[in-house]
Design a protein around this motif. Sequence first.
Motif, PDB file in Angstrom:
ATOM      1  N   SER A  26      -1.112  10.934  60.736  1.00  0.00           N
ATOM      2  CA  SER A  26      -0.939  11.628  59.457  1.00  0.00           C
ATOM      3  C   SER A  26      -0.082  12.889  59.621  1.00  0.00           C
ATOM      4  O   SER A  26       0.736  13.209  58.761  1.00  0.00           O
ATOM      5  CB  SER A  26      -2.295  11.989  58.854  1.00  0.00           C
ATOM      6  OG  SER A  26      -3.008  10.819  58.536  1.00  0.00           O
ATOM      7  N   GLY A  63       3.258   5.613  56.515  1.00  0.00           N
ATOM      8  CA  GLY A  63       2.309   5.796  55.426  1.00  0.00           C
ATOM      9  C   GLY A  63       1.597   4.500  55.068  1.00  0.00           C
ATOM     10  O   GLY A  63       0.384   4.496  54.801  1.00  0.00           O
ATOM     11  N   ILE A 104      -5.840   8.516  49.276  1.00  0.00           N
ATOM     12  CA  ILE A 104      -4.683   7.898  49.936  1.00  0.00           C
ATOM     13  C   ILE A 104      -4.166   6.708  49.124  1.00  0.00           C
ATOM     14  O   ILE A 104      -2.960   6.466  49.071  1.00  0.00           O
ATOM     15  CB  ILE A 104      -4.976   7.517  51.402  1.00  0.00           C
ATOM     16  CG1 ILE A 104      -3.648   7.294  52.146  1.00  0.00           C
ATOM     17  CG2 ILE A 104      -5.890   6.328  51.513  1.00  0.00           C
ATOM     18  CD1 ILE A 104      -3.773   7.168  53.637  1.00  0.00           C
ATOM     19  N   SER A 107      -2.190   8.255  46.274  1.00  0.00           N
ATOM     20  CA  SER A 107      -0.951   8.813  46.813  1.00  0.00           C
ATOM     21  C   SER A 107       0.083   7.720  47.099  1.00  0.00           C
ATOM     22  O   SER A 107       1.249   7.847  46.729  1.00  0.00           O
ATOM     23  CB  SER A 107      -1.258   9.599  48.094  1.00  0.00           C
ATOM     24  OG  SER A 107      -0.083  10.143  48.623  1.00  0.00           O
ATOM     25  N   ASN A 129      -1.635  14.536  49.470  1.00  0.00           N
ATOM     26  CA  ASN A 129      -1.631  14.388  50.921  1.00  0.00           C
ATOM     27  C   ASN A 129      -1.998  15.682  51.633  1.00  0.00           C
ATOM     28  O   ASN A 129      -2.565  15.647  52.731  1.00  0.00           O
ATOM     29  CB  ASN A 129      -0.294  13.839  51.405  1.00  0.00           C
ATOM     30  CG  ASN A 129      -0.169  12.366  51.083  1.00  0.00           C
ATOM     31  OD1 ASN A 129      -1.160  11.673  50.895  1.00  0.00           O
ATOM     32  ND2 ASN A 129       1.050  11.883  50.996  1.00  0.00           N
TER      33      ASN A 129
END
Length: 154
Positions: A26, A63, A104, A107, A129
């Motif tokens: 991340s 991602g 997540i 996002s 994030n």
Amino acid sequence: MELSQDVKFWLNFIHPVLMWGLLAASFYALYLGVQVRRTRYAEGEVKKELIKGRYNVKHYQIGSVILALMVLGTLAAMGVTYINNQKLFLGPHLLVGLAMTGIIAVSASLSPFMQKGQNWARYTHIVLNSVLLALFSWQAVSGVQIIQNILSKR
């Protein structure tokens, strides 16, 4: 099928190892995202050099992997907890983990809008994030406490 106590014990460590790897990934995704943003606003030769890094593609790919592994890791952790204890422990670590899984997903769902140049989606992605990384860092600490508790009972 009944699992041996040794297998049940070692299953406890799959989730933390995976999540520590995802936390590191991340931060790498954050670096790539910053490079994407730099590329977007750069000009001339600097922009040409940054484009060669293909940061946008790398950011999207890492991602996607983080999204998939976080969802699977969350489900696996809940499964292992249930296998070992015949229940889930409703507490901050579980609730924050579930919230992170939702964050997540939201996002990542902004990607089509970002690809079409929607700045609201980019800013929302960045904010989500940032919250995710803050929660993830807290989860790492609380997860270590859980592992210490498991080890103390062995």
